[in-house]
Design a protein around this motif. Structure first.
Motif, PDB file in Angstrom:
ATOM      1  N   THR A   2       0.755  -1.242  -0.099  1.00 17.06           N
ATOM      2  CA  THR A   2      -0.233  -0.449  -0.369  1.00 17.06           C
ATOM      3  C   THR A   2       0.960   0.971  -0.041  1.00 17.06           C
ATOM      4  O   THR A   2       1.861   1.081   0.906  1.00 17.06           O
ATOM      5  CB  THR A   2      -1.239   0.018   1.351  1.00 17.06           C
ATOM      6  N   THR A   3       0.235   2.226  -0.484  1.00 15.71           N
ATOM      7  CA  THR A   3       0.839   3.425  -0.628  1.00 15.71           C
ATOM      8  C   THR A   3       0.706   4.347   0.657  1.00 15.71           C
ATOM      9  O   THR A   3      -0.602   4.085   1.397  1.00 15.71           O
ATOM     10  CB  THR A   3       0.724   4.211  -1.923  1.00 15.71           C
ATOM     11  N   SER A   4       1.519   5.346   0.773  1.00 14.43           N
ATOM     12  CA  SER A   4       1.129   6.133   2.166  1.00 14.43           C
ATOM     13  C   SER A   4      -0.511   6.485   2.199  1.00 14.43           C
ATOM     14  O   SER A   4      -1.261   6.742   2.499  1.00 14.43           O
ATOM     15  CB  SER A   4       2.012   7.466   2.128  1.00 14.43           C
ATOM     16  N   TRP A   5      -0.880   7.327   0.523  1.00 16.75           N
ATOM     17  CA  TRP A   5      -2.106   8.041   0.541  1.00 16.75           C
ATOM     18  C   TRP A   5      -2.910   6.361   0.919  1.00 16.75           C
ATOM     19  O   TRP A   5      -3.656   6.934   1.141  1.00 16.75           O
ATOM     20  CB  TRP A   5      -1.700   8.001  -0.418  1.00 16.75           C
ATOM     21  N   GLY A  20      -6.053   6.519   3.741  1.00 23.11           N
ATOM     22  CA  GLY A  20      -7.506   6.594   3.428  1.00 23.11           C
ATOM     23  C   GLY A  20      -7.473   5.029   4.137  1.00 23.11           C
ATOM     24  O   GLY A  20      -9.193   5.382   5.319  1.00 23.11           O
ATOM     25  N   ILE A  21      -7.600   4.528   4.659  1.00 26.15           N
ATOM     26  CA  ILE A  21      -7.376   2.956   5.363  1.00 26.15           C
ATOM     27  C   ILE A  21      -7.583   3.444   6.972  1.00 26.15           C
ATOM     28  O   ILE A  21      -8.997   2.961   7.944  1.00 26.15           O
ATOM     29  CB  ILE A  21      -6.663   2.362   5.413  1.00 26.15           C
ATOM     30  N   GLU A  22      -6.146   5.053   7.428  1.00 29.24           N
ATOM     31  CA  GLU A  22      -6.600   5.032   8.715  1.00 29.24           C
ATOM     32  C   GLU A  22      -7.819   6.097   8.565  1.00 29.24           C
ATOM     33  O   GLU A  22      -8.661   5.503   9.745  1.00 29.24           O
ATOM     34  CB  GLU A  22      -5.628   5.697   8.924  1.00 29.24           C
TER      35      GLU A  22
END
Length: 71
Positions: free
Chosen positions: A4-7, A11-13
């Motif tokens: 997963t990318t940081s963005w 989004g998950i967070e």
């Protein structure tokens, strides 16, 4: 599975935070700004833990105790 990318992680967070706030609001009807601010600072793993603990909370005082600083 791709990393997963940081963005995506953000989004998950954000999704976990939103879901947890909806669950807390449904259970307790109103969440005070003081508790909202604390919850907004939690890490993803802490949000997951709080979501599980929510099932055991009998009342709003349990949430407040859980969020109070651990001494």
């Amino acid at each position: 599975m791709y990393p997963t990318t940081s963005w995506e992680e953000k989004g998950i967070e954000r999704g976990k935070l939103d879901m947890l706030m909806r669950l807390l609001t449904r259970k307790f009807k109103l969440i005070r700004d003081e508790e909202k601010e604390i919850i907004a600072t939690l890490k993803v793993s802490e949000l997951d833990e709080l979501a599980e603990m929510l099932l055991d909370f009998a009342d709003y005082e349990d949430l407040k105790r859980y969020l109070s600083p651990k001494n």
